[in-house]
Design a protein around this motif. Sequence first.
Motif, PDB file in Angstrom:
ATOM      1  N   ILE A  78       0.868  -1.179   0.000  1.00 33.60           N
ATOM      2  CA  ILE A  78       0.000   0.000   0.000  1.00 33.60           C
ATOM      3  C   ILE A  78       0.902   1.226   0.000  1.00 33.60           C
ATOM      4  O   ILE A  78       1.669   1.442   0.932  1.00 33.60           O
ATOM      5  CB  ILE A  78      -0.942   0.010   1.225  1.00 33.60           C
ATOM      6  N   LYS A  79       0.791   1.993  -1.061  1.00 34.83           N
ATOM      7  CA  LYS A  79       1.657   3.156  -1.223  1.00 34.83           C
ATOM      8  C   LYS A  79       0.818   4.345  -1.649  1.00 34.83           C
ATOM      9  O   LYS A  79      -0.325   4.204  -2.052  1.00 34.83           O
ATOM     10  CB  LYS A  79       2.729   2.873  -2.271  1.00 34.83           C
ATOM     11  N   GLY A  80       1.397   5.515  -1.547  1.00 38.79           N
ATOM     12  CA  GLY A  80       0.716   6.720  -1.990  1.00 38.79           C
ATOM     13  C   GLY A  80       0.629   7.745  -0.882  1.00 38.79           C
ATOM     14  O   GLY A  80       1.205   7.580   0.196  1.00 38.79           O
ATOM     15  N   ILE A  82      -1.718  10.054   1.672  1.00 35.60           N
ATOM     16  CA  ILE A  82      -3.002  10.156   2.360  1.00 35.60           C
ATOM     17  C   ILE A  82      -2.861  11.211   3.450  1.00 35.60           C
ATOM     18  O   ILE A  82      -1.891  11.205   4.204  1.00 35.60           O
ATOM     19  CB  ILE A  82      -3.467   8.777   2.925  1.00 35.60           C
ATOM     20  N   CYS A  83      -3.775  12.145   3.455  1.00 39.90           N
ATOM     21  CA  CYS A  83      -3.762  13.240   4.438  1.00 39.90           C
ATOM     22  C   CYS A  83      -2.422  13.982   4.463  1.00 39.90           C
ATOM     23  O   CYS A  83      -1.943  14.394   5.520  1.00 39.90           O
ATOM     24  CB  CYS A  83      -4.124  12.725   5.821  1.00 39.90           C
ATOM     25  N   ARG A  86       3.130  10.653   2.798  1.00 37.84           N
ATOM     26  CA  ARG A  86       3.441   9.531   1.923  1.00 37.84           C
ATOM     27  C   ARG A  86       3.531   8.304   2.817  1.00 37.84           C
ATOM     28  O   ARG A  86       4.373   8.220   3.720  1.00 37.84           O
ATOM     29  CB  ARG A  86       4.754   9.763   1.166  1.00 37.84           C
ATOM     30  N   ILE A  87       2.633   7.353   2.596  1.00 31.95           N
ATOM     31  CA  ILE A  87       2.486   6.195   3.487  1.00 31.95           C
ATOM     32  C   ILE A  87       3.796   5.434   3.682  1.00 31.95           C
ATOM     33  O   ILE A  87       4.156   5.085   4.805  1.00 31.95           O
ATOM     34  CB  ILE A  87       1.390   5.246   2.960  1.00 31.95           C
ATOM     35  N   ARG A  99      -2.916   4.747   8.441  1.00 32.21           N
ATOM     36  CA  ARG A  99      -2.916   5.346   7.105  1.00 32.21           C
ATOM     37  C   ARG A  99      -3.094   4.288   6.013  1.00 32.21           C
ATOM     38  O   ARG A  99      -3.669   4.564   4.965  1.00 32.21           O
ATOM     39  CB  ARG A  99      -1.651   6.168   6.876  1.00 32.21           C
ATOM     40  N   ASP A 102      -6.793   3.990   5.963  1.00 33.27           N
ATOM     41  CA  ASP A 102      -7.354   5.176   5.307  1.00 33.27           C
ATOM     42  C   ASP A 102      -7.212   5.081   3.793  1.00 33.27           C
ATOM     43  O   ASP A 102      -8.140   5.393   3.045  1.00 33.27           O
ATOM     44  CB  ASP A 102      -6.655   6.453   5.788  1.00 33.27           C
ATOM     45  N   LYS A 103      -6.055   4.645   3.325  1.00 35.39           N
ATOM     46  CA  LYS A 103      -5.787   4.551   1.886  1.00 35.39           C
ATOM     47  C   LYS A 103      -6.686   3.505   1.239  1.00 35.39           C
ATOM     48  O   LYS A 103      -7.224   3.724   0.152  1.00 35.39           O
ATOM     49  CB  LYS A 103      -4.307   4.232   1.654  1.00 35.39           C
ATOM     50  N   ASP A 106     -10.107   4.926   0.903  1.00 33.87           N
ATOM     51  CA  ASP A 106     -10.108   5.884  -0.204  1.00 33.87           C
ATOM     52  C   ASP A 106     -10.188   5.170  -1.559  1.00 33.87           C
ATOM     53  O   ASP A 106     -10.942   5.572  -2.440  1.00 33.87           O
ATOM     54  CB  ASP A 106      -8.853   6.750  -0.181  1.00 33.87           C
ATOM     55  N   GLU A 107      -9.397   4.135  -1.715  1.00 37.74           N
ATOM     56  CA  GLU A 107      -9.392   3.398  -2.978  1.00 37.74           C
ATOM     57  C   GLU A 107     -10.756   2.761  -3.234  1.00 37.74           C
ATOM     58  O   GLU A 107     -11.243   2.768  -4.368  1.00 37.74           O
ATOM     59  CB  GLU A 107      -8.295   2.332  -2.966  1.00 37.74           C
TER      60      GLU A 107
END
Length: 121
Positions: A78-80, A82-83, A86-87, A99, A102-103, A106-107
Motif C-alpha cells: 500500500i503506497k501513496g 493520504i492526508c 506519503r504512506i 494510514r 485510510d488509503k 479511499d481506494e
Amino acid sequence: MATTPEHDQRMANMTFTSVYPHYLSKVEKKGRSKEELHQVITWLTGYDEVTLRKHISEKITFKEFFAQASLNPNAHLIKGVICGYRIEDITTPLTQQVRFLDKLVDELAKGRKMEKILRVP
C-alpha cells in the motif's frame, strides 16, 4: 514527510468506533457497500466478521485495534499519499497502519477494483 510525536499519539488514542461511521459513509456515498468495506478491513487486519463487529461496537483505540490485528503480509504494498503523508515514508508503525486503512478506504470509495485494493497479483 515525518509525522510528529503529537500526531502519532493522537492517532493511537483515536477510537476505531469514532472513525468507522466516516469510513462507511464515505464508501456508501460512492456506491460501495458495507460488505466491501468489511472485506477491505478484514484483508488488512485479519479480523473475521464477528471480531470486526465487536471492535466496531466497543470503544477501542486504534492502538488496541492494530495491536490485536494480524496485519496482512502484503500491506507493505500500500503506497501513496493520504492526508498529506506519503504512506511508505511514515516511520511510526501504528500511524502507518492507520494510514494503510485510510488509503484502502479511499481506494474503495474511488471505485478501484477489489483485486487491486487487496493487492492480488
